[in-house]
Design an enzyme around this catalytic site. Structure first.
Site, PDB file in Angstrom:
ATOM      1  N   ASN C  71       8.358 -64.121 -18.312  1.00  0.00           N
ATOM      2  CA  ASN C  71       8.717 -63.170 -19.355  1.00  0.00           C
ATOM      3  C   ASN C  71       7.898 -63.440 -20.600  1.00  0.00           C
ATOM      4  OD1 ASN C  71      10.383 -64.028 -21.937  1.00  0.00           O
ATOM      5  ND2 ASN C  71      11.025 -65.410 -20.282  1.00  0.00           N
ATOM      6  N   LEU C  75      10.838 -62.962 -28.548  1.00  0.00           N
ATOM      7  CA  LEU C  75      11.970 -63.087 -29.469  1.00  0.00           C
ATOM      8  C   LEU C  75      12.315 -61.798 -30.204  1.00  0.00           C
ATOM      9  CD1 LEU C  75      11.137 -66.646 -30.872  1.00  0.00           C
ATOM     10  CD2 LEU C  75      12.834 -66.065 -29.145  1.00  0.00           C
ATOM     11  N   CYS C 132       8.833 -72.483 -29.766  1.00  0.00           N
ATOM     12  CA  CYS C 132       8.106 -71.291 -30.200  1.00  0.00           C
ATOM     13  C   CYS C 132       6.964 -71.712 -31.122  1.00  0.00           C
ATOM     14  CB  CYS C 132       9.054 -70.299 -30.858  1.00  0.00           C
ATOM     15  SG  CYS C 132      10.163 -71.023 -32.061  1.00  0.00           S
ATOM     16  N   LYS C 169      16.358 -77.554 -28.307  1.00  0.00           N
ATOM     17  CA  LYS C 169      15.894 -77.053 -27.004  1.00  0.00           C
ATOM     18  C   LYS C 169      14.411 -77.356 -26.835  1.00  0.00           C
ATOM     19  CE  LYS C 169      16.010 -73.160 -23.881  1.00  0.00           C
ATOM     20  NZ  LYS C 169      16.629 -71.868 -23.594  1.00  0.00           N
ATOM     21  N   ILE C 195      15.690 -77.092 -19.620  1.00  0.00           N
ATOM     22  CA  ILE C 195      14.384 -76.907 -20.193  1.00  0.00           C
ATOM     23  C   ILE C 195      14.192 -75.444 -20.599  1.00  0.00           C
ATOM     24  CG2 ILE C 195      13.242 -78.721 -18.822  1.00  0.00           C
ATOM     25  CD1 ILE C 195      12.331 -76.527 -16.858  1.00  0.00           C
ATOM     26  N   GLY C 221      13.648 -69.310 -13.401  1.00  0.00           N
ATOM     27  CA  GLY C 221      14.189 -69.027 -12.078  1.00  0.00           C
ATOM     28  C   GLY C 221      14.087 -70.229 -11.152  1.00  0.00           C
ATOM     29  N   THR C 271      17.962 -66.516 -15.718  1.00  0.00           N
ATOM     30  CA  THR C 271      17.380 -65.564 -14.776  1.00  0.00           C
ATOM     31  C   THR C 271      18.352 -65.100 -13.690  1.00  0.00           C
ATOM     32  OG1 THR C 271      15.272 -66.636 -15.196  1.00  0.00           O
ATOM     33  CG2 THR C 271      15.373 -65.218 -13.275  1.00  0.00           C
TER      34      THR C 271
HETATM   35  C1  LIG Z   1      13.853 -62.902 -20.471  1.00  0.00           C
HETATM   36  C2  LIG Z   1      14.072 -64.274 -21.025  1.00  0.00           C
HETATM   37  C3  LIG Z   1      14.255 -64.427 -22.389  1.00  0.00           C
HETATM   38  C4  LIG Z   1      14.445 -65.703 -22.953  1.00  0.00           C
HETATM   39  N1  LIG Z   1      14.658 -65.834 -24.294  1.00  0.00           N
HETATM   40  C5  LIG Z   1      14.902 -67.058 -24.821  1.00  0.00           C
HETATM   41  C6  LIG Z   1      15.209 -67.207 -26.180  1.00  0.00           C
HETATM   42  O1  LIG Z   1      15.279 -66.256 -26.947  1.00  0.00           O
HETATM   43  N2  LIG Z   1      15.436 -68.478 -26.653  1.00  0.00           N
HETATM   44  C7  LIG Z   1      15.397 -69.570 -25.845  1.00  0.00           C
HETATM   45  O2  LIG Z   1      15.623 -70.679 -26.323  1.00  0.00           O
HETATM   46  N3  LIG Z   1      15.134 -69.448 -24.531  1.00  0.00           N
HETATM   47  C8  LIG Z   1      14.884 -68.222 -23.997  1.00  0.00           C
HETATM   48  N4  LIG Z   1      14.635 -68.116 -22.649  1.00  0.00           N
HETATM   49  C9  LIG Z   1      14.656 -69.304 -21.801  1.00  0.00           C
HETATM   50  C10 LIG Z   1      16.034 -69.466 -21.127  1.00  0.00           C
HETATM   51  O3  LIG Z   1      17.053 -69.644 -22.093  1.00  0.00           O
HETATM   52  C11 LIG Z   1      16.031 -70.661 -20.163  1.00  0.00           C
HETATM   53  O4  LIG Z   1      15.729 -71.840 -20.872  1.00  0.00           O
HETATM   54  C12 LIG Z   1      15.017 -70.513 -19.037  1.00  0.00           C
HETATM   55  O5  LIG Z   1      14.897 -69.165 -18.657  1.00  0.00           O
HETATM   56  C13 LIG Z   1      15.353 -71.357 -17.810  1.00  0.00           C
HETATM   57  O6  LIG Z   1      16.584 -70.993 -17.251  1.00  0.00           O
HETATM   58  P1  LIG Z   1      16.741 -69.948 -16.014  1.00  0.00           P
HETATM   59  O7  LIG Z   1      15.769 -70.388 -14.962  1.00  0.00           O
HETATM   60  O8  LIG Z   1      18.167 -70.023 -15.628  1.00  0.00           O
HETATM   61  O9  LIG Z   1      16.344 -68.595 -16.557  1.00  0.00           O
HETATM   62  C14 LIG Z   1      14.434 -66.839 -22.101  1.00  0.00           C
HETATM   63  C15 LIG Z   1      14.253 -66.671 -20.730  1.00  0.00           C
HETATM   64  C16 LIG Z   1      14.076 -65.423 -20.176  1.00  0.00           C
HETATM   65  C17 LIG Z   1      13.883 -65.296 -18.703  1.00  0.00           C
END
Ligand SMILES: Cc1cc2nc3c(=O)[nH]c(=O)nc-3n(C[C@H](O)[C@H](O)[C@H](O)COP(=O)(O)O)c2cc1C
Ligand SMILES: Cc1cc2nc3c(=O)[nH]c(=O)nc-3n(C[C@H](O)[C@H](O)[C@H](O)COP(=O)(O)OP(=O)(O)OC[C@H]3O[C@@H](n4cnc5c(N)ncnc54)[C@H](O)[C@@H]3O)c2cc1C
Ligand SMILES: Cc1cc2nc3c(=O)[nH]c(=O)nc-3n(C[C@H](O)[C@H](O)[C@H](O)COP(=O)(O)OP(=O)(O)OC[C@H]3O[C@@H](n4cnc5c(N)ncnc54)[C@H](O)[C@@H]3O)c2cc1C
Ligand SMILES: Cc1cc2nc3c(=O)[nH]c(=O)nc-3n(C[C@H](O)[C@H](O)[C@H](O)COP(=O)(O)O)c2cc1C
Ligand code: FES
Ligand code: FES
Lengths: 314, 285, 314, 285
Positions: C71, C75, C132, C169, C195, C221, C271
């Site tokens: 993705n 933000l 970021c 984070k 992470i 994912g 995800t």
């Molecule tokens: C579409 C999308 C948007 C995300 N936006 C943020 C965010 O605004 N701030 C943040 O700290 N992490 C963001 N993340 C990261 C997720 O919070 C998470 O750390 C990461 O996706 C791993 O977890 P998952 O595999 O369950 O998605 C985003 C992830 C995705 C896929």
């Protein structure tokens, strides 16, 4: 339509086709040779060889993960003497093109391996696997630190002389892969191999402990392909003249094409061969078709194509 | 006497798209029949196959290994192999869900086969769980050679005993052990071995089953001169000798221990040569 | 059998259940609320909020990858004012437990966001998304450099005072995640979120250019789960007392259990909710069952269990 | 006149395991019928569904969105929805390979629906490729309201025109355009629009198809007072508003441009409000 020029080069080494085995994923070559002719692919990259015979890590050595796998082989191998006498001799006899991968626990071991390989006939290039732990520096992986990476490459360069191309294999587990890439090129590498496996872990739900004998392992397979593409793209952008042997999750011609567009001049296939012994031939044939369909007249034209401005069409 | 087949690479191995021609539930297992044409002739008891699982969109990137239980030839679908599959995790469950007519990508025959004695000897076949699968075919071959063949089968519970009726005919005696006593005698399959070996003057034990069972048999036989041909089961990523994940510590004739690949130097190995206590340990050369 | 204690804590914040949304993967909460009651999960972690409204990156913003996705949202969000007035107010009204995630382009922006949140009722903890780019330092990601990571956390700690737990984070895209983890804890963080996404890229075979508007994107994912488990394990080993909110590729109770065994006190799901709007409830129920089946009497007992010597059985 | 449905979250959305009750190849498409019970009553023309693809071992983690083409009720399987699916990549091809009786995990109805005028107006329906799918159901609803309904369908080639016979009955006129001239008139679907708008005194255009087509229609209508309700198709990761991947730059009443989620503020949007030239560009607020 004219014939596609499918050949590629890595430094001064020329290969008639751009698909290679990945180090550690084709053993000594004999095992794949019963499924296809080794001469039909770009080259065989041997498993990383060390000075002495090595038993490797404890089992379990693998865990399947979603669209990938972890391995912790720990560089099991026969040592350079037996390697030269048996494995290499056999490969030379087959008339396969050969890239020898070396690994060491100290910078000196790398250099002495290079010395053993200097002048050995039939080798196209040397892949220097610096993604292994440096026993002299708290087990830190050579490729994760600029100076230790450079020390290894300088030593190998000095020993091997100017002829055999040196391809430094980097780990993606770093904050800034471009600075490591630039550093090893400055230290004398002719090309780069990107990427080695990503450090990972799986915990066994039954024992509730790390599943692998080595606790952590290297993640490979399609799961890591986006990381490989990114690393290749970043490095090719910064060092457009440096040839890259790309790898990481390639299991189709389209995957190989993606790495080539990102900047790879050749593509190694590892994990995919475990799932399919003829993967390399399949990938190579599919890639040839894609390049032809897209109207490329040579593989070389496609290398790094993703970096050209959108306006430059084919 | 009984030579161990240390074949290295199985030169007969081929990769093909094969058709499922049968899938029957037997106890907790699935008896799966796969049409493989003339390759059946190359398949020996002890060999295994490696199967791509999950279909074209699968997240499973590695093949799964299964022992070849039997080979048959029929006018209907030509040569076919039979597998006995326990629906355990995602890969085996997917396989057990296939229906007749579906195709799978399969590599076979792989690995070493059980060594067959050239003279008539007394053989004891020991199978744990689906480990009994290759033993019935082996029993037939041994009987043809004029051997006396006795068989022990064991599992935690009765539904995990795989013991085809036809198979029973080819053995001189069959005893079944379950840990919960739900079938046959109650207890571990290893408990009667020492006694049987001397009573029946066993020359060779052929075993297939969980690693713990194989290890226990080796320990029982330790020091004696009964040959132990065991089919091991280590996790395999490739099945064809290129990944080095499936290794076991094996002593060579000079007494040197090395990590051998159980997919090409096995699965049938000499139980006495395996350093059971070093399995899962780091080996220093 | 006695009742399982399913509650968890992150610093001084208490949660009745250990499954949370992942920042950026639940929008403002309203959207998931039509599929289940937000109060039934541990807490909602809001998308990372910045000072001003932000439109985010150009589309395409996503690419599916094997067992994962990339993705590059960039933000997008309404800015802190609208967030407090609308999103947060609504969540408080729902009586959901809330962890607010903040992001900034400068260390000062993080601090000023913390100032705006200080004393706002209904917030359980602050997640500080330092993964970021730092506009004041060549766009380098804060979490990739020890000093910049520490500067942000120190600023937030100073501003927010001692009450609200700060969860830093971290990005996995670093050579040594343990040193960054230790650094931010020294700088005043109470816990860690591990992470964030892994930097990746996909090249579109049709355009032959990077597919995402933002060129690179974040990989998430199941594909990245082994990386998350490894990072959590490494950090928990080095800092066993520091609470970790784990995330990365969790889509089943077994996955969540794996992260908990590695050392996570709570687990965020990102995800997986895209593929299944009720994933969070499914995961939470499955996890409860697994803990019960394994004979744990509390979630807490399972946290970091993979680090205990093999001899310690349940 | 024609109010645009800016529903935000579609409150009727539900997730269920639904059964495939039909799968028929029509030209290059598959007409797929899915039993969804009483939920059909909530499905309006313009709404879409999100489907989990690839089965339990799938490497595809995201749902695929498909427009609801029609709804039906039968005594045999109750309420059902129809989708028109082009087997394009892995997800849609998997779906097109399902057979009657198989189950899929589906979320529906999602997104905004076409706004239905309260008075009888003149409507032109424009569908590109499988974009025609939701237009036949819409035509019926509009006819019931007493509207005059004309329809234009277009595609690159004839086999990509989806135009059910029954559908034709519910429109006053139907013209078909293909770029290669293999069906209907030769040319682009957008070429006759300007003329038709004035000839037929069109009040509202309903469109569904590729983004380039929707943009071209918006440009033709620019400045005039014909309402343009278009169903957009942006890549969607979640379909329910939680991921922010599917955004489009849309101008609000005050003239401020914002990135709106096409899955919950769409797919049906006001064509005049979309800043077509900013699609795929970085927006600065
Ligand atoms: C579409 C999308 C948007 C995300 N936006 C943020 C965010 O605004 N701030 C943040 O700290 N992490 C963001 N993340 C990261 C997720 O919070 C998470 O750390 C990461 O996706 C791993 O977890 P998952 O595999 O369950 O998605 C985003 C992830 C995705 C896929
Ligand atoms: C030589 C050999 C012969 C075998 N013969 C049979 C047989 O006849 N019948 C049968 O049902 N199974 C047999 N197995 C086990 C089979 O290969 C699978 O491992 C088992 O079915 C579990 O796979 P899964 O996909 O269902 O489980 P998953 O949990 O999805 O497997 C995940 C991974 O772990 C590996 N793995 C898990 N359990 C084992 C195990 N016990 N041994 C080795 N690897 C494991 C798998 O190969 C796979 O890579 C054999 C294995 C080997 C090595
Ligand atoms: C609101 C909406 C309605 C749709 N209605 C229909 C319909 O009625 N019939 C139909 O055949 N298809 C429809 N689509 C497209 C459909 O969702 C899939 O994108 C398409 O089938 C390709 O998916 P795939 O898995 O086969 O291809 P893949 O190449 O495997 O897809 C990979 C990823 O890219 C995304 N993607 C690829 N192409 C497109 C595209 N053109 N638009 C959006 N996302 C894309 C997919 O969603 C997926 O996440 C619709 C899409 C949206 C957003
Ligand atoms: C089982 C296994 C063994 C490996 N051994 C080596 C090795 O000896 N030397 C090396 O440089 N890389 C080794 N690698 C890394 C691969 O060469 C390759 O860089 C990586 O697996 C990514 O490619 P893939 O996804 O195609 O497998 C090994 C990988 C695997 C899976
Ligand atoms: S399974 Fe790969 S070497 Fe044995
Ligand atoms: S598809 Fe996720 S917000 Fe629209």
């Amino acid at each position: 339509m004219s014939q596609l020029d499918f050949s590629t080069t890595l430094g001064n080494a020329w290969f008639p086709a751009p698909i290679f085995t990945a180090s550690g994923c084709a053993s000594s070559g004999k095992e794949l040779a019963q499924f296809f002719d080794l001469r039909d692919m770009g080259a065989i990259v041997t498993k990383s060889i060390m000075t002495k015979p090595r038993a490797g890590r404890a089992t379990p050595r693998m865990a399947e993960t979603p669209s990938g796998m972890l391995n912790s082989i720990g560089l099991q191998g026969p040592g350079i003497d037996a390697f030269l006498a048996n494995d290499l001799a056999w490969l030379v006899e087959q008339k396969a093109r050969i890239i020898v991968s070396i690994a060491g626990e100290t910078a000196e071991e790398f250099a002495s391996l290079a010395r053993r390989l200097r002048g050995v006939a039939g080798i196209s290039a040397l892949e220097v696997n610096i993604s292994c732990p440096n026993v002299e520096n708290r087990g830190m992986v050579f490729a994760c630190h600029l100076e230790s990476a450079q020390t290894v490459i300088e030593g190998v360069r000095r020993t091997i002389g100017g002829d055999l191309p040196i391809i430094a294999k980097l780990s993606p587990d770093v904050t800034d892969i471009v600075s490591i890439a630039r550093g090893v090129i400055d230290a004398g590498a002719d090309g780069l191999a990107l990427i080695n496996t990503v450090l990972g872990m799986v915990i066994n739900p039954n024992t509730m402990r790390p599943h692998l004998g080595g606790r952590t392992g290297g993640l490979s397979g399609p799961a890591v392909r986006p990381i490989a593409v990114r690393a290749i793209y970043q490095v090719h952008e910064a060092l457009p003249k440096v040839p890259i042997l790309g790898m990481g999750g390639v299991s189709s011609g389209a995957d190989a094409f993606e790495l080539i567009l990102a900047g790879a001049s050749g593509v190694s296939v590892g994990t995919a061969s475990f799932g399919n012994p003829t993967a390399i031939m399949k990938i190579q044939n599919e890639l040839r078709q894609i390049l032809t369909d897209k109207g490329f007249s040579s593989l070389r034209e496609a290398v790094g194509f993703a970096h050209r401005p959108e306006s430059s069409v084919r | 006497m009984v030579g161990l087949a240390m074949a290295g690479i199985n030169r007969s191995a081929a990769q093909l798209l094969a058709t499922i021609v049968g899938n029957k539930k037997v106890g907790q297992y699935h008896q799966i029949l796969i049409s493989v044409g003339d390759l059946v002739a190359q398949c020996k008891p002890g060999n295994f196959v490696a199967i791509s699982v999950g279909g074209p969109n699968s997240k499973m990137v590695l093949r799964r290994a299964f022992a070849i239980s039997r080979t048959t030839t029929s006018t209907q679908y030509g040569g076919a192999i039979e597998l006995i599959v326990a629906p355990h995790g995602n890969g085996s469950s997917w396989l057990c869900g296939l229906v007749e007519g579906e195709q799978i990508d399969i590599t076979l025959p792989l690995g070493t086969a059980f060594g067959i004695p050239t003279t008539n000897v007394n053989a004891l076949l020991v199978g744990g769980g689906y480990g009994s699968a290759p033993l019935f075919g082996l029993a037939e071959v041994l009987k043809e050679r004029g051997c006396r063949v006795d068989m022990l089968l064991g599992a935690s519970t009765g539904s995990k005993i795989y013991a085809p009726l036809e198979g029973k005919r080819s053995v001189n005696s069959l005893r079944i052990f379950t840990e919960d006593g739900s079938m046959g005698e109650t207890g571990r399959i290893t408990s009667p071995i020492a006694q049987l070996v001397s009573e029946l003057q066993i020359d060779v034990i052929y075993s297939c089953g969980p690693m713990a069972m194989l290890k226990a048999i080796s320990e029982i036989l330790d020091g004696g001169d009964v040959v132990h041909q065991c089919a091991v089961e280590e996790a395999m990523a490739c099945g064809i000798g290129i990944c080095m994940t499936c290794v076991l510590p094996v002593k060579d004739e000079a007494g040197k221990i090395n990590n051998l690949r159980s997919c090409i130097d096995g699965p049938v190995m000499d139980g006495a040569a395996i350093e059971w206590d070093l399995v899962g340990k780091t080996l220093v050369l």
